[in-house]
Scaffold this motif. Structure first.
Motif, PDB file in Angstrom:
ATOM      1  N   GLU A 149       1.170  -0.887   0.094  1.00 26.08           N
ATOM      2  CA  GLU A 149      -0.037   0.120  -0.087  1.00 26.08           C
ATOM      3  C   GLU A 149       0.702   0.667  -0.429  1.00 26.08           C
ATOM      4  OE1 GLU A 149      -2.676  -0.072   3.334  1.00 26.08           O
ATOM      5  OE2 GLU A 149      -3.910  -1.952   2.185  1.00 26.08           O
ATOM      6  N   CYS A 150       1.691   0.742   0.492  1.00 24.68           N
ATOM      7  CA  CYS A 150       2.651   2.379   1.068  1.00 24.68           C
ATOM      8  C   CYS A 150       3.570   2.221  -0.319  1.00 24.68           C
ATOM      9  CB  CYS A 150       3.708   2.320   1.508  1.00 24.68           C
ATOM     10  SG  CYS A 150       3.285   1.974   3.466  1.00 24.68           S
ATOM     11  N   LEU A 151       3.953   1.031  -1.524  1.00 19.38           N
ATOM     12  CA  LEU A 151       4.540   1.686  -2.390  1.00 19.38           C
ATOM     13  C   LEU A 151       3.840   1.990  -4.039  1.00 19.38           C
ATOM     14  CD1 LEU A 151       6.863  -1.212  -2.579  1.00 19.38           C
ATOM     15  CD2 LEU A 151       7.782   1.174  -1.487  1.00 19.38           C
ATOM     16  N   GLN A 152       2.325   1.324  -3.419  1.00 17.45           N
ATOM     17  CA  GLN A 152       1.055   1.979  -4.641  1.00 17.45           C
ATOM     18  C   GLN A 152       0.845   3.169  -4.211  1.00 17.45           C
ATOM     19  OE1 GLN A 152      -1.543  -1.123  -3.576  1.00 17.45           O
ATOM     20  NE2 GLN A 152      -1.004  -2.518  -4.824  1.00 17.45           N
ATOM     21  N   ALA A 153       1.348   4.373  -3.004  1.00 17.54           N
ATOM     22  CA  ALA A 153       0.524   5.305  -3.196  1.00 17.54           C
ATOM     23  C   ALA A 153       1.460   6.354  -3.808  1.00 17.54           C
ATOM     24  CB  ALA A 153       1.042   5.346  -1.436  1.00 17.54           C
ATOM     25  N   GLN A 154       2.389   6.063  -3.880  1.00 23.85           N
ATOM     26  CA  GLN A 154       3.428   6.161  -4.898  1.00 23.85           C
ATOM     27  C   GLN A 154       4.313   5.867  -6.206  1.00 23.85           C
ATOM     28  OE1 GLN A 154       5.454   8.768  -3.356  1.00 23.85           O
ATOM     29  NE2 GLN A 154       4.732   8.822  -1.384  1.00 23.85           N
ATOM     30  N   ASN A 155       3.189   4.881  -6.735  1.00 25.23           N
ATOM     31  CA  ASN A 155       2.536   4.531  -8.112  1.00 25.23           C
ATOM     32  C   ASN A 155       3.781   3.816  -8.469  1.00 25.23           C
ATOM     33  OD1 ASN A 155       1.708   4.818 -10.525  1.00 25.23           O
ATOM     34  ND2 ASN A 155       2.392   6.330 -11.386  1.00 25.23           N
ATOM     35  N   ILE A 156       3.784   2.730  -6.821  1.00 25.50           N
ATOM     36  CA  ILE A 156       5.644   1.722  -7.357  1.00 25.50           C
ATOM     37  C   ILE A 156       4.483   0.726  -7.551  1.00 25.50           C
ATOM     38  CG2 ILE A 156       7.208   0.951  -6.778  1.00 25.50           C
ATOM     39  CD1 ILE A 156       7.966   4.012  -7.129  1.00 25.50           C
ATOM     40  N   THR A 157       5.032  -0.361  -9.052  1.00 26.17           N
ATOM     41  CA  THR A 157       4.607  -1.392  -9.195  1.00 26.17           C
ATOM     42  C   THR A 157       6.013  -2.089  -8.781  1.00 26.17           C
ATOM     43  OG1 THR A 157       3.501  -0.609 -10.882  1.00 26.17           O
ATOM     44  CG2 THR A 157       3.881  -3.345 -10.547  1.00 26.17           C
ATOM     45  N   ALA A 158       5.748  -2.879  -7.521  1.00 26.40           N
ATOM     46  CA  ALA A 158       6.949  -4.186  -6.830  1.00 26.40           C
ATOM     47  C   ALA A 158       6.210  -5.291  -6.583  1.00 26.40           C
ATOM     48  CB  ALA A 158       7.203  -3.166  -5.412  1.00 26.40           C
ATOM     49  N   SER A 159       7.517  -5.936  -7.170  1.00 29.56           N
ATOM     50  CA  SER A 159       6.928  -7.853  -6.371  1.00 29.56           C
ATOM     51  C   SER A 159       7.603  -7.825  -4.737  1.00 29.56           C
ATOM     52  CB  SER A 159       8.047  -8.004  -7.174  1.00 29.56           C
ATOM     53  OG  SER A 159       7.773  -9.683  -6.692  1.00 29.56           O
ATOM     54  N   LEU A 160       6.697  -8.335  -3.985  1.00 28.09           N
ATOM     55  CA  LEU A 160       7.258  -8.999  -2.501  1.00 28.09           C
ATOM     56  C   LEU A 160       7.886 -10.000  -2.701  1.00 28.09           C
ATOM     57  CD1 LEU A 160       5.068  -6.192  -0.628  1.00 28.09           C
ATOM     58  CD2 LEU A 160       6.965  -5.883  -1.713  1.00 28.09           C
ATOM     59  N   VAL A 161       8.851 -10.858  -2.360  1.00 29.63           N
ATOM     60  CA  VAL A 161       9.410 -12.229  -2.258  1.00 29.63           C
ATOM     61  C   VAL A 161       9.846 -12.147  -0.653  1.00 29.63           C
ATOM     62  CG1 VAL A 161      10.846 -13.497  -2.826  1.00 29.63           C
ATOM     63  CG2 VAL A 161      10.195 -11.538  -4.553  1.00 29.63           C
ATOM     64  N   TRP A 162       8.709 -13.349  -0.071  1.00 29.46           N
ATOM     65  CA  TRP A 162       8.854 -13.674   1.494  1.00 29.46           C
ATOM     66  C   TRP A 162       9.932 -14.288   1.217  1.00 29.46           C
ATOM     67  CZ3 TRP A 162       9.006 -12.556   6.065  1.00 29.46           C
ATOM     68  CH2 TRP A 162       9.298 -13.282   7.176  1.00 29.46           C
ATOM     69  N   SER A 163      10.400 -15.001   1.971  1.00 30.30           N
ATOM     70  CA  SER A 163      11.153 -16.391   2.757  1.00 30.30           C
ATOM     71  C   SER A 163      11.775 -16.553   3.523  1.00 30.30           C
ATOM     72  CB  SER A 163      12.926 -16.444   1.888  1.00 30.30           C
ATOM     73  OG  SER A 163      13.449 -15.382   1.495  1.00 30.30           O
ATOM     74  N   VAL A 164      12.692 -17.628   4.529  1.00 32.05           N
ATOM     75  CA  VAL A 164      12.742 -17.888   5.977  1.00 32.05           C
ATOM     76  C   VAL A 164      14.211 -18.801   5.629  1.00 32.05           C
ATOM     77  CG1 VAL A 164      12.639 -19.186   7.767  1.00 32.05           C
ATOM     78  CG2 VAL A 164      10.945 -18.148   6.473  1.00 32.05           C
ATOM     79  N   ASP A 165      15.492 -17.323   6.518  1.00 31.77           N
ATOM     80  CA  ASP A 165      16.581 -17.700   6.543  1.00 31.77           C
ATOM     81  C   ASP A 165      16.816 -18.719   7.928  1.00 31.77           C
ATOM     82  OD1 ASP A 165      18.919 -18.402   7.110  1.00 31.77           O
ATOM     83  OD2 ASP A 165      20.319 -16.020   6.493  1.00 31.77           O
ATOM     84  N   GLU A 166      16.378 -19.917   7.840  1.00 29.68           N
ATOM     85  CA  GLU A 166      16.189 -20.850   8.817  1.00 29.68           C
ATOM     86  C   GLU A 166      17.581 -21.369   9.016  1.00 29.68           C
ATOM     87  OE1 GLU A 166      15.154 -25.154   6.795  1.00 29.68           O
ATOM     88  OE2 GLU A 166      13.371 -24.273   5.643  1.00 29.68           O
ATOM     89  N   PRO A 167      18.532 -21.000   9.293  1.00 32.45           N
ATOM     90  CA  PRO A 167      19.535 -21.334  10.034  1.00 32.45           C
ATOM     91  C   PRO A 167      19.722 -19.956  11.036  1.00 32.45           C
ATOM     92  CG  PRO A 167      20.629 -22.137   8.091  1.00 32.45           C
ATOM     93  CD  PRO A 167      19.007 -21.928   7.727  1.00 32.45           C
ATOM     94  N   ALA A 168      19.044 -19.140  10.295  1.00 29.02           N
ATOM     95  CA  ALA A 168      19.597 -17.980  11.306  1.00 29.02           C
ATOM     96  C   ALA A 168      17.910 -17.819  11.890  1.00 29.02           C
ATOM     97  CB  ALA A 168      19.644 -16.281  10.553  1.00 29.02           C
ATOM     98  N   GLN A 169      16.937 -18.485  11.740  1.00 26.93           N
ATOM     99  CA  GLN A 169      16.050 -18.094  12.045  1.00 26.93           C
ATOM    100  C   GLN A 169      15.595 -16.726  11.823  1.00 26.93           C
ATOM    101  OE1 GLN A 169      13.024 -20.200  13.735  1.00 26.93           O
ATOM    102  NE2 GLN A 169      14.416 -21.268  11.961  1.00 26.93           N
ATOM    103  N   VAL A 170      15.230 -15.931  10.934  1.00 25.38           N
ATOM    104  CA  VAL A 170      14.268 -14.752  10.850  1.00 25.38           C
ATOM    105  C   VAL A 170      14.236 -14.647   9.145  1.00 25.38           C
ATOM    106  CG1 VAL A 170      16.961 -14.025   9.546  1.00 25.38           C
ATOM    107  CG2 VAL A 170      15.484 -12.373  10.759  1.00 25.38           C
TER     108      VAL A 170
END
Length: 285
Positions: A149-170
């Motif tokens: 929503e923050c990026l769309q308000a600035q007319n930015i077309t973005a892709s958000l990629v979520w993943s997990v660093d399992e060894p670091a647990q983050v």
């Protein structure tokens, strides 16, 4: 041009590189390296790492030299010729339009009031990649909606990629141009080389590989992937009608447990049995 060609695209960490907790099959990486020496095989590393970290991994884990490297979660593509890494400029031109000419520093300013985002190190950023750490106890679905929503308000077309660093647990959140992803970068390279879907195979293990694993491209999920990713991959590929394009590697024998390189080679034999003989002939030597 011969149809007997393979564009073998693989993620690095916990896909080809055995840096997860599960054991690696004996000689699996060596067999993989020998297989990639065949002139019919073009090897592509597809990774969230940047160039220097890829070069470090190749040396540290004795990986075969790639023909191409897609780095930074799909935002850069290099052709590797001898010791030279030659960036493909047409790719950056293509993805730049999604951010309306803005650089990642400007996007960072738009997100300064979003809680739970901890900016990753400078070495993990580039012109069209903005990356954050996120605590695992945060509702990442709600967080990603807020970021969008923050990026769309600035007319930015973005892709958000979520993943997990399992060894670091983050948690890891990568913000990219909408057209910059592992899948789009692979497709760009595929068309650049004039190859069909039947001449391409992708291997992955984590959340940021799901876009490719559930796509129309032939893909293998290595056996050491987490149960959550395995479940997501099956559901997404089914929902998109691509069940036949996804192979789930598994333990076949004591020397072929389906983890890491072993799983990649299983995928080659599953989708392209004509290439399987090259693996076996190298194994016999």
């Amino acid at each position: 041009m011969s149809d007997f060609r393979l564009l073998l695209c693989t993620d690095l960490d916990r896909t080809l590189i055995p840096n997860g907790p599960q054991p690696e099959s004996v000689n699996a990486r060596l067999r993989f390296s020998h297989f990639c020496q065949n002139p019919e095989v073009s090897l592509v590393y597809v990774t969230g790492r940047h160039q220097q970290l890829v070069q470090q991994a190749i040396e540290e884990y004795q990986l075969p030299k790639p023909d191409f490297v897609i780095t930074d979660v799909g935002t850069k593509i290099y052709q590797v010729v001898d010791k030279d890494w030659i960036e493909l400029p047409d790719w950056e031109k293509r993805i730049s339009t999604d951010w309306r000419g803005k650089k990642r520093q400007q996007l960072e300013a738009y997100l300064k009031d979003v809680d739970a985002l901890e900016r990753q190190e400078e070495t993990k950023q580039n012109t069209y990649k903005l990356s954050y750490y996120v605590p695992l106890d945060v509702d990442h679905h709600a967080l990603m909606q807020q970021v969008n929503e923050c990026l769309q308000a600035q007319n930015i077309t973005a892709s958000l990629v979520w993943s997990v660093d399992e060894p670091a647990q983050v948690g890891l959140l990568d913000i990219l141009p909408r057209s910059a992803s592992k899948l789009h970068a692979i497709e760009f390279l595929q068309h650049h080389l004039d190859l069909s879907d039947k001449q391409l195979l992708f291997a992955g293990d984590s959340g940021n590989d799901l876009h490719v694993l559930s796509s129309h491209l032939q893909s293998v999920l290595v056996a050491n992937a987490s149960p959550e990713v395995r479940t997501q991959a099956k559901i997404l590929s089914s929902n998109q009608g691509h069940v036949e394009q996804l192979y789930l590697a598994g333990e076949k024998s004591k020397d072929d447990n389906g983890n890491y390189a072993s799983g990649i080679l299983q995928g080659v034999c599953h989708f392209m049995p004509e290439f399987c003989r090259l693996i076996e002939s190298r194994k016999a030597k």
